[in-house]
Scaffold this motif. Sequence first.
Motif, mmCIF file in Angstrom:
data_model
loop_
_atom_site.group_PDB
_atom_site.id
_atom_site.type_symbol
_atom_site.label_atom_id
_atom_site.label_comp_id
_atom_site.label_asym_id
_atom_site.label_seq_id
_atom_site.Cartn_x
_atom_site.Cartn_y
_atom_site.Cartn_z
ATOM 1 N N UNK A 47 1.012 -0.802 -0.180
ATOM 2 C CA UNK A 47 -0.250 0.061 -0.005
ATOM 3 C C UNK A 47 0.992 0.635 -0.218
ATOM 4 N N UNK A 48 2.466 0.838 0.816
ATOM 5 C CA UNK A 48 2.763 2.100 1.206
ATOM 6 C C UNK A 48 4.027 2.731 -0.030
ATOM 7 N N UNK A 49 4.217 1.775 -1.162
ATOM 8 C CA UNK A 49 4.908 1.443 -2.070
ATOM 9 C C UNK A 49 5.052 2.708 -3.116
ATOM 10 N N UNK A 50 5.910 3.801 -2.615
ATOM 11 C CA UNK A 50 6.434 5.414 -3.646
ATOM 12 C C UNK A 50 5.830 5.983 -2.776
ATOM 13 N N UNK A 51 5.064 5.921 -1.397
ATOM 14 C CA UNK A 51 5.112 6.940 -0.854
ATOM 15 C C UNK A 51 5.965 8.051 -1.380
ATOM 16 N N UNK A 52 6.273 9.141 -0.390
ATOM 17 C CA UNK A 52 7.238 10.015 -0.306
ATOM 18 C C UNK A 52 7.518 10.049 0.823
ATOM 19 N N UNK A 53 6.252 9.873 2.162
ATOM 20 C CA UNK A 53 6.696 10.120 3.280
ATOM 21 C C UNK A 53 7.268 8.468 4.035
ATOM 22 N N UNK A 54 7.408 7.593 3.425
ATOM 23 C CA UNK A 54 7.989 6.261 3.943
ATOM 24 C C UNK A 54 9.628 6.606 4.659
ATOM 25 N N UNK A 55 9.780 5.405 5.968
ATOM 26 C CA UNK A 55 11.061 5.086 5.838
ATOM 27 C C UNK A 55 10.781 3.876 6.506
ATOM 28 N N UNK A 56 12.095 3.494 6.466
ATOM 29 C CA UNK A 56 12.447 2.420 7.057
ATOM 30 C C UNK A 56 11.408 2.349 8.468
ATOM 31 N N UNK A 57 11.178 0.773 8.981
ATOM 32 C CA UNK A 57 10.750 0.701 10.039
ATOM 33 C C UNK A 57 10.923 -0.797 10.309
ATOM 34 N N UNK A 58 11.290 -1.013 12.057
ATOM 35 C CA UNK A 58 11.485 -2.318 12.359
ATOM 36 C C UNK A 58 10.427 -2.678 12.763
ATOM 37 N N UNK A 59 10.046 -3.858 12.813
ATOM 38 C CA UNK A 59 8.809 -4.186 13.313
ATOM 39 C C UNK A 59 9.765 -5.784 13.746
ATOM 40 N N UNK A 60 9.331 -5.646 15.335
ATOM 41 C CA UNK A 60 9.831 -7.218 15.810
ATOM 42 C C UNK A 60 8.237 -7.675 16.995
ATOM 43 N N UNK A 61 8.392 -8.653 16.486
ATOM 44 C CA UNK A 61 7.603 -9.358 16.997
ATOM 45 C C UNK A 61 7.862 -11.151 17.838
ATOM 46 N N UNK A 62 7.983 -11.056 19.215
ATOM 47 C CA UNK A 62 8.198 -12.094 19.377
ATOM 48 C C UNK A 62 7.793 -13.055 20.424
ATOM 49 N N UNK A 63 7.272 -14.015 20.064
ATOM 50 C CA UNK A 63 6.612 -14.993 21.260
ATOM 51 C C UNK A 63 6.918 -15.345 22.308
ATOM 52 N N UNK A 64 7.234 -14.902 23.454
ATOM 53 C CA UNK A 64 8.055 -15.550 24.694
ATOM 54 C C UNK A 64 7.513 -16.621 25.330
ATOM 55 N N UNK A 65 7.591 -17.297 26.083
ATOM 56 C CA UNK A 65 7.439 -18.134 27.668
ATOM 57 C C UNK A 65 7.981 -17.531 28.294
ATOM 58 N N UNK A 66 7.762 -17.148 29.542
ATOM 59 C CA UNK A 66 8.573 -15.804 30.449
ATOM 60 C C UNK A 66 7.819 -17.171 31.697
#
Length: 192
Positions: free
Chosen positions: A166-185
């Motif tokens: 959806x955001x491909x080519x938009x001038x206001x995008x930046x590289x954003x790192x998203x992390x999903x961690x499924x952990x059992x504490x």
Amino acid sequence: MDDSTIKLVTDLAALKIVAHPLRARLLGALRMHGPATASELGRRFDESSGSTSYHLRELAKHDFVELDPEQHNARDKRWRATARYTSWRNSDFGDVEGREATRALRGNQTAFLIDKLERHDAAVDELEDVWRDTLAMSDYAAELSPESVRELQRRTLALVEELREKDRGRPDTRFVRLYLAALIDPDDQDAP
């Protein structure tokens, strides 16, 4: 999104190849920034082009990277990632050597995440207000079955891919790192 965006590693030799910290960084750079030469990657990571070239060839032996079919010239080989993500099942690597390799990979991921968090924290105050107000960390906890955790992972990845398109080519995008961690504490397992 189709399954070609994910490289599922089932072979211990391939797992060891990608567990190497520099190889993981090279692969990550190709995934994030697109095709590059060994020299370009060497400059990015302060490594010799001979070193990065060797590690790219090792990654290629296990189909993590390949030569980019759109070469700019005959002299400089450009490499590209073959998939956007790498995945493995810990249960496929249950022997001692396999457990050591998966532990090394998780350790690399943790060290990388800590580095990114520290660098983000040091720079966040210099970002534009819209980004400073948007970027955040969240902590959720829920009792879930293994099937629900897998569904959460699958749906999150699908949503990321949908929004990327959806955001491909938009001038206001930046590289954003998203992390999903499924952990059992282990500390949470005894809670009433």
